[in-house]
Design a protein around this motif. Structure first.
Motif, PDB file in Angstrom:
ATOM      1  N   ILE B  69      10.051  28.313  12.502  1.00 52.82           N
ATOM      2  CA  ILE B  69       8.990  27.505  13.094  1.00 52.82           C
ATOM      3  C   ILE B  69       7.661  27.688  12.391  1.00 52.82           C
ATOM      4  CG2 ILE B  69       7.663  27.143  15.210  1.00 52.82           C
ATOM      5  CD1 ILE B  69      10.242  27.905  16.705  1.00 52.82           C
ATOM      6  N   VAL B  78       8.607  20.225  15.088  1.00 55.96           N
ATOM      7  CA  VAL B  78       8.959  20.669  16.437  1.00 55.96           C
ATOM      8  C   VAL B  78       7.974  20.085  17.447  1.00 55.96           C
ATOM      9  CG1 VAL B  78       9.177  22.654  17.969  1.00 55.96           C
ATOM     10  CG2 VAL B  78      10.061  22.791  15.651  1.00 55.96           C
ATOM     11  N   ILE B  94      15.122  25.093  21.095  1.00 55.79           N
ATOM     12  CA  ILE B  94      14.807  25.399  19.705  1.00 55.79           C
ATOM     13  C   ILE B  94      15.802  26.391  19.128  1.00 55.79           C
ATOM     14  CG2 ILE B  94      13.115  26.527  18.218  1.00 55.79           C
ATOM     15  CD1 ILE B  94      12.365  23.760  19.191  1.00 55.79           C
TER      16      ILE B  94
END
Lengths: 336, 336
Positions: B69, B78, B94
DNA sequence: CGTGTAAGTGAAATCGTTTTCATATTTGAA
DNA sequence: TTCAAATATGAAAACGATTTCACTTACACG
């Protein structure tokens, strides 16, 4: 799409026994266990998680609330939290409140509908009394947040210490006119940093001057603006403490562009130890926050609360924060 | 924790009718609907999502696979994806593969166990033939990825075009010795950019020289290293194309530090249009990717595939990419 | 006036597990 | 030898919703 029943039939056993094998219950003989495992492999069977959740009243899913992900601080928090969750066999659902109380409240229903086992709040947009009723449906843990009213665990960083050590560092460098620059007044994070900032000044017998305070700086653009505002003041500050590396970078960038030298004419200290602080020229002194440790602890606490079901108690876990001295506060041009 | 049964009792009706109200089915008279709604409010009832999922065979949850991320490109992906999902009433789980095929495979079980309705892959670590069998359990959509073998929808950016326009820009500035700098050879993203890079050179009758190619640059540290490697070459390049703003920033930062001037002695173009490109001095020319559009489209496609259940067909959606010219390729010192 | 269709409602089956309870067998200590 | 505890297994209930099916009533149409 085979079910546990199919496995049981193929293995010539009952659903119960198959379930026991799946869940590693004791009291299954070795030969039956083998039969079951072989049947499962043959059918490519995996248990249906909705059915599991329904019966066992747990989902192994945790919701993480953040204002937004792009903010590097929260990126890191989400990244660390996801890894911690994976380690413990949990999934993470991401909820971006985007600073909206309504969105936050809406996401809270994940708890009520039992879609998640617990909620970690890395951002609070509503008054605690609004959130409290949701405790009936599962644990809430605060992460990087704190609320006087909230009777739940809180995992946080010592923000006051962060403000203190950064400011003290500037004072030690001989600065006496130090600006204070911060965004996000809502959060207690900001106010705690200010407490530390003030404490450091106090120790040096310096009064906090409101005209040196800028409380609306979030982005690098804000940093550029603040730079000009500061420099227009009579007796402009010789150093500035900021609550964000982005803002600090904006200030530094604009200062350089305008022909000022950093740190000689203006020393700057950021907050967060983001990548950018090492890329700027000069590199930026900043405050490192042990986000990963905090995330791991928060998740660990959450898992424990889910298990024990005793989560209506305030517990505070605090991690220390660390100053990283770079070029934007200490002149080392000679060394080069 | 009241159930639909409780609501039915309180309203003096059957579970069926309550369910109809919840799901907005027709054929419920207005007076009964009111009774039900009142009973629900009185009890603070919300339907249990596990029970719902089990019976209706859908979870309204989608899994998003990313390598990690913290990478700003994926942060943005995201963030955008979560917002798109929220808009359509979906939750996002996620999954960070951290470039590990095993982790990826493991997360794939979310589909098999029916914990999610579909998987969006913004990163592929396994051969397609390994992933294909999971299609039996639900749709897979590729986002920012592409696989020759994969018979599924793919939403992507025109990376070749990105490599092309960036390189052409350098050529137009008069550069003839242009270095190529990239990380992540696994991904087709990199190879497509290289295709564009080569096409631009070809148009100018310039041969691609392998000694100018650096295919192991991911971080800003790598950028610093590559800078020195480049400058050690006989006839060093006068410009460099990179597949990442971080690397570009590293190169620029190190060049400045070593007394080189950018763009006069070395022009640099990045990729991603990250915040840092506007903060560096000089600001960095880069390629903007419409991540948000791509994310929205990918989610939209996914939702459609979940509904229609026809998802074993290749469909390619491609978005154009845009060059943003800044100071690291065009000398505008005069203007200052 | 009969009859086909739409509107409105509920009983019971169903989704796929885990849990409870009952029962049978084996083991070990007195 | 005895009997309680430990081991091993399965039948059936439970989790909490949606879906199927059957049924009643109302209405429109010829």
């Amino acid at each position: 799409m085979s079910t546990i029943e199919d496995v049981a039939k193929l293995a010539g056993l009952s659903r119960t026994t198959v379930s026991r094998v799946i869940n590693n219950h004791p009291y299954v003989s070795e030969d039956k266990r083998k039969l079951v495992i072989e049947a499962m492999n043959q059918l490519g069977y995996v248990p249906n998680s909705s059915a599991r959740s329904l019966r066992s009243q747990k989902t192994d899913v945790i919701a993480l609330f953040v204002p937004r992900i792009m903010n590097p601080f929260f990126s890191q928090l989400v990244e660390s939290m996801e890894m911690a969750a994976a380690e413990k066999g949990y999934q993470l659902i991401i909820c971006q409140t985007r600073y909206s109380p309504e969105k936050e409240l809406n996401y809270m229903n994940l708890l009520k509908t039992k879609q998640v086992d617990g909620v970690i709040l890395a951002s609070i947009q509503n008054e605690w009394k609004v959130l409290e009723p949701f405790l009936d449906y599962g644990p809430i843990v605060l992460c990087n947040e704190f609320d006087e009213q909230a009777n739940v665990p809180s995992v946080m960083l010592d923000q006051a210490q962060g403000g203190y050590i950064a400011t003290k560092h500037l004072l030690e460098q001989g600065h006496r006119r130090i600006a204070y620059c911060q965004g996000g007044t809502r959060s207690n994070v900001a106010s705690h940093r200010e407490i530390g900032f003030r404490r450091a000044l106090l120790e040096y017998g310096i009064e906090f001057e409101e005209r040196y305070a800028f409380r609306d700086a979030f982005s690098s653009e804000d940093g550029r603006r603040v730079f000009h505002q500061m420099m227009k003041l009579s007796a402009p500050p010789t150093a500035v403490f900021t609550g964000s590396d982005e803002v600090a970078a904006g200030i530094v960038s604009e200062a350089i562009k305008c022909g000022y030298s950093v740190p000689e004419q203006l020393a700057v200290v950021g907050f967060d130890n983001q990548a950018i602080t090492e890329l700027m020229e000069p590199t930026i002194t900043t405050v490192h926050q042990p986000v990963e440790k905090m995330a791991h602890k928060a998740l660990e606490v959450m898992v424990e609360k889910i298990r024990s079901r005793k989560y209506r108690r305030r517990e505070v876990y605090e991690f220390p924060i660390e100053l990283i001295v770079r070029e934007s506060t200490v002149s080392n041009r000679l060394a080069k």
